[in-house]
Scaffold this active site. Structure first.
Site, PDB file in Angstrom:
ATOM      1  N   SER A 580       0.841  -1.200   0.000  1.00 36.59           N
ATOM      2  CA  SER A 580       0.000   0.000   0.000  1.00 36.59           C
ATOM      3  C   SER A 580       0.879   1.254   0.000  1.00 36.59           C
ATOM      4  O   SER A 580       1.647   1.426  -0.948  1.00 36.59           O
ATOM      5  CB  SER A 580      -0.921  -0.063   1.207  1.00 36.59           C
ATOM      6  OG  SER A 580      -2.004   0.776   1.041  1.00 36.59           O
ATOM      7  N   ASP A 668      -9.445  -5.399  -4.259  1.00 33.61           N
ATOM      8  CA  ASP A 668      -8.990  -4.322  -3.369  1.00 33.61           C
ATOM      9  C   ASP A 668      -9.727  -3.033  -3.726  1.00 33.61           C
ATOM     10  O   ASP A 668      -9.651  -2.562  -4.855  1.00 33.61           O
ATOM     11  CB  ASP A 668      -7.477  -4.135  -3.556  1.00 33.61           C
ATOM     12  CG  ASP A 668      -6.885  -3.085  -2.629  1.00 33.61           C
ATOM     13  OD1 ASP A 668      -5.650  -3.017  -2.554  1.00 33.61           O
ATOM     14  OD2 ASP A 668      -7.660  -2.354  -1.969  1.00 33.61           O
ATOM     15  N   HIS A 700      -7.473  -5.623   0.171  1.00 30.11           N
ATOM     16  CA  HIS A 700      -6.252  -4.843   0.361  1.00 30.11           C
ATOM     17  C   HIS A 700      -5.138  -5.573   1.122  1.00 30.11           C
ATOM     18  O   HIS A 700      -3.995  -5.529   0.722  1.00 30.11           O
ATOM     19  CB  HIS A 700      -6.619  -3.530   1.051  1.00 30.11           C
ATOM     20  CG  HIS A 700      -5.547  -2.498   0.999  1.00 30.11           C
ATOM     21  ND1 HIS A 700      -4.988  -2.046  -0.171  1.00 30.11           N
ATOM     22  CD2 HIS A 700      -4.885  -1.843   1.993  1.00 30.11           C
ATOM     23  CE1 HIS A 700      -4.051  -1.138   0.106  1.00 30.11           C
ATOM     24  NE2 HIS A 700      -3.981  -0.993   1.402  1.00 30.11           N
TER      25      HIS A 700
HETATM   26  C1  LIG Z   1      -3.235   4.251   8.426  1.00 31.00           C
HETATM   27  C2  LIG Z   1      -3.843   3.744   7.184  1.00 31.00           C
HETATM   28  O1  LIG Z   1      -3.843   2.573   6.933  1.00 31.00           O
HETATM   29  N1  LIG Z   1      -4.404   4.604   6.362  1.00 31.00           N
HETATM   30  C3  LIG Z   1      -5.388   4.263   5.388  1.00 31.00           C
HETATM   31  C4  LIG Z   1      -5.836   5.513   4.762  1.00 31.00           C
HETATM   32  C5  LIG Z   1      -4.896   3.299   4.335  1.00 31.00           C
HETATM   33  O2  LIG Z   1      -5.537   2.316   4.069  1.00 31.00           O
HETATM   34  N2  LIG Z   1      -3.760   3.627   3.721  1.00 31.00           N
HETATM   35  C6  LIG Z   1      -3.296   2.738   2.673  1.00 31.00           C
HETATM   36  C7  LIG Z   1      -2.817   3.555   1.538  1.00 31.00           C
HETATM   37  C8  LIG Z   1      -2.205   1.881   3.301  1.00 31.00           C
HETATM   38  O3  LIG Z   1      -1.043   2.160   3.187  1.00 31.00           O
HETATM   39  N3  LIG Z   1      -2.685   0.917   4.118  1.00 31.00           N
HETATM   40  C9  LIG Z   1      -1.793   0.149   4.995  1.00 31.00           C
HETATM   41  C10 LIG Z   1      -2.450  -0.046   6.310  1.00 31.00           C
HETATM   42  C11 LIG Z   1      -1.480  -1.230   4.422  1.00 31.00           C
HETATM   43  O4  LIG Z   1      -0.382  -1.749   4.728  1.00 31.00           O
HETATM   44  O5  LIG Z   1      -2.344  -1.771   3.758  1.00 31.00           O
END
Ligand SMILES: CC(=O)N[C@@H](C)C(=O)N[C@@H](C)C(=O)N[C@@H](C)C(=O)O
Length: 726
Positions: A580, A668, A700
């Site tokens: 992510s 996702d 995801h």
């Molecule tokens: C803290 C967090 O997860 N923020 C969300 C907005 C989110 O889903 N961000 C994604 C872009 C991401 O990086 N998710 C992390 C948790 C992952 O490793 O999937």
């Protein structure tokens, strides 16, 4: 030779993964007392990957404890697999238990039941569909899910999907005029109307409503919350709890308008705390306007209500405030506010970083609560005295890891503890009130920890250096966790650089299957909590939006170079992986430091924030991380898209030479798979070696048991291949 090496490494990875995947994680824990007050029972619910069945198996365990003058484990039950339990909650007296059961027929249609058990047998079983008043009862999803006994033990409070009117085609034959007109006729032509849901992993959750179930009558009442403050505000309701005396309900209400944004990992969605009086059905707002609230809890004496609160929109995880509502006056007081790292670094209390309080969290003093909160690269147990507004850390500094408070009752505390080499195990503690009105805990391990050999770890503190320190928050420190194999070999292990996602989250000293697995396969892993991570002060979090793609990249690269400079790793055997936003950083690292990494792996990477904007369930994230203030009426203009693109890894893809493996979850909704496809095509167009794995039915996290296992072995195979080649 190279092929044999790859095959051997792959086969070894399969064996290592199968062994480690058996380590269960604890999902719930409860302390209960039978009639005989000298006997305490600890019931815990666990989850374990079952590769053969390709599912996560849930099971319960019980520990029977004597606490005459100290805690002694008298007996342990054998694990009992729990099939089809969605909820399992004991009544306040311990005499009854409610189980929400979900049973799938061979046609895969799901039926739910409300079961009431006494200490001998099942007293009642109600087929939810027969109530014909709401849809599916929500599970423990961390946002809406609720199941609460009233103090009287006559009612249950839960959240379910709002009943939807029946629909039919325009061309359906109209019923005879003398048919039963009492029933609402099906809506014609409404079969294909879009029903907006709450995003990633909430695909079947559109409009949760509050339900009160009368156990004796076996009937349910759906509470109408649209009459909030006499406006027809359409709300999704969740996290409901009874008010003292069962006279009403306090709940969190999310506005459904103008449109829903993805909720998971996003506790900054606009909502409010409400109180609905069950007799008058008046509904009033308790919390401040334009804030985001969660996890309401009454003190045992019912005099105070506390909840967590932070600003709406903005960074997706941030420092939470603890707010107290005096129940008699409804006056609000901030008990714990925003905390900043400033010059003191991360050793000072960084603020509250937690999604919720434990269901039961109070000492019998009615003023001290206990919770887990991220503190740098670990999770500690903290106590908060709402009278003196003081915060204290309760676990010893020596026990660096992840402490999770599961239950607090009658001045006993149940917690789990884990660290990178030790899967979670239970500890039961007695709260000892000290003269300074804080507490200490006398712990007893309920099980012997099953420590994994060959793994060591340490937390490093980094200061942004050199040209990297030009950015605005250069005084802020950040941490990394280095997990290393303790082999006797004098061959320097390869190093996996692993930035977390979010970006506003943190990798903590938990037992992590992939990290332990990579370590057992001979890799060292550097987990970087770059500035912007949670657990390091609100200023750290606020330092990142607008600076993604530079500050976070510099912090990860700086930590990697610092660790390699120590001489324990071969700078020619460094690889990188992330998911992510961690995949976003992986793309930046191999684009901005093209010769540094031998291979790269990305899970559902955010590749081009501009092209992600129109397809993600969190469009606000694209604005916020690009440094653009967000509100739900904003429409992106050319300059906005430019800012998003300029901060994206796609900008540097032309400089990439590192072989990349991309892993995508086909469904996702957070970072849509087309992001990975965009990068894959760009790599191929530039003759860079690229391999893409697409996991059907995965979202995801790519955490279905078979997909997670396949991805791990493919990662080891990919790194082995590219570290073996000249
Ligand atoms: C803290 C967090 O997860 N923020 C969300 C907005 C989110 O889903 N961000 C994604 C872009 C991401 O990086 N998710 C992390 C948790 C992952 O490793 O999937």
């Amino acid at each position: 030779m190279e092929t044999d090496k790859i095959e051997e490494a792959t086969s070894n990875a399969v064996d290592i993964y199968k062994g480690l995947a058996c380590s269960p994680s604890v999902t719930r824990g409860e302390i209960s007392f039978g009639d005989n007050t000298s006997l305490t029972t600890v019931t815990s619910i666990w989850s374990q990957r079952d590769i053969e069945r390709s599912e996560n198996v849930k099971f319960s365990r019980s520990h029977y404890i004597s606490q005459e003058n100290h805690i002694e484990v008298l007996a342990r039950s054998a694990p009992t697999e729990l099939k089809s339990e969605v909820w399992n909650v004991q009544s306040p007296s311990g005499k009854l238990r409610v189980i929400i059961r979900s049973v799938k027929s061979d046609k895969q249609d799901e039926k739910q039941y409300i079961e009431i058990w006494n200490t001998q047998n099942k007293e009642k079983n109600i087929d939810v569909k027969s109530l014909d008043i709401h849809g599916k009862i929500y599970d423990q999803d961390g946002h809406f899910g609720t199941l609460q006994w009233s103090k009287s033990e006559k009612f249950l409070l839960y959240v379910a999907e709002k009943k939807q009117p029946k629909t039919e085609s325009f061309f359906e034959k109209k019923p005879e005029s003398n048919s039963d007109s009492s029933k609402d006729p099906p809506l014609r032509g409404e079969e294909h109307v879009f029903r907006e849901m709450w995003g990633e992993q909430f695909v079947d959750k559109c409009h949760p409503v509050l339900c009160v179930f009368d156990i004796e009558a076996a009937t349910t009442r759906v509470l109408d919350t649209t009459k909030v403050l006499n406006t027809e505000m359409d709300m999704s309701a969740g996290q409901a709890i009874w008010t003292p005396g069962d006279s009403g309900v306090v709940f969190v209400g999310w506005t459904n308008e103008p449109f829903k944004l993805g909720l998971i990992y996003c506790p900054q969605r606009r909502n409010a705390l409400y109180h609905i009086d069950l007799e008058s059905t008046t509904c009033t707002q308790l919390s401040e306007k334009d804030k985001s609230v969660r996890s309401p809890r009454f003190t045992p004496d019912g005099k105070k209500l506390v909840y967590l609160q932070n600003a709406t929109y903005g960074p997706h995880m941030t420092c939470a405030n603890l707010i107290e509502c005096d129940w008699a006056s409804k006056n609000l007081t901030t008990i714990v506010g925003d905390c900043f790292q400033g010059e003191d670094g991360i050793s000072k209390f960084p603020g509250i970083y937690s999604l919720e309080f434990p269901t039961r969290c109070w000492a019998t003093d009615n003023k001290t609560l206990f919770m887990s909160s991220t503190w740098g690269s670990k999770v500690d147990i903290i106590s908060i005295n709402i009278e003196t507004k003081t915060v204290a850390k309760l676990n010893e500094d020596a026990e660096v890891g992840v402490w999770t408070v599961l239950d607090v009752t009658r001045d006993m505390i149940l917690a789990s503890y884990a660290n990178p080499s030790t899967p979670p195990y239970l500890r039961l503690g007695v709260l000892n009130l000290k003269e300074d009105a804080t507490y200490s805990i006398t712990w007893t391990q309920l099980d012997t920890p099953s420590r994994i050999s060959g793994i060591k770890y340490k937390i490093n503190t980094h200061t942004p250096t050199g040209e990297k320190a030009k950015d605005h928050f250069s005084n802020l420190k950040y941490e990394s966790i280095l997990v290393t194999p303790t082999s006797e070999s004098n061959v320097k292990p390869p190093l996996v650089v692993y930035p977390h996602g979010g970006p506003h989250s943190a990798i903590v000293c938990d037992f992590m299957l992939y990290i332990a697995g990579l370590c057992k396969c001979g890799y060292a892993v550097l987990l970087v909590n770059y500035r912007g991570s949670t657990g390091a002060g609100k200023d750290s979090i606020d330092s990142l939006p607008g600076n993604v793609g530079t500050q976070d990249v510099n912090d990860v690269q700086g930590a990697a170079e610092e660790i390699i400079k120590d001489g324990n790793f071969d700078k020619n055997r460094v690889v990188v992986m992330g998911g992510s936003h961690g995949g976003f950083l992986t793309g930046h690292l191999i684009g901005q430091h093209p010769k540094f990494y031998r291979a790269a792996v990305m899970r559902n990477p955010a590749i081009n924030v501009a092209s992600m904007l129109g397809s993600t369930d969190i469009p606000d994230w694209c604005f916020v991380e690009a440094g653009i203030e967000y509100n739900q009426s904003i429409l992106a203009g050319v300059e906005d898209y430019k800012k998003m693109w300029e901060r994206s890894p796609i900008k540097y893809v032309k400089d990439v030479t590192t072989p990349v493996m991309i892993m995508l979850g086909a469904i996702d909704l957070r970072v849509p798979p087309k992001q990975g496809h965009e990068y894959y095509r760009a790599l191929k167009a530039n003759n860079v070696e690229a391999r893409m794995l697409v996991y059907e039915g995965n979202c995801h996290p790519i955490n279905k048991v078979d997909a997670e296992a396949d991805a791990f072995v493919n990662i080891v195979k990919w790194f082995t291949k590219h570290l073996s080649s000249p």
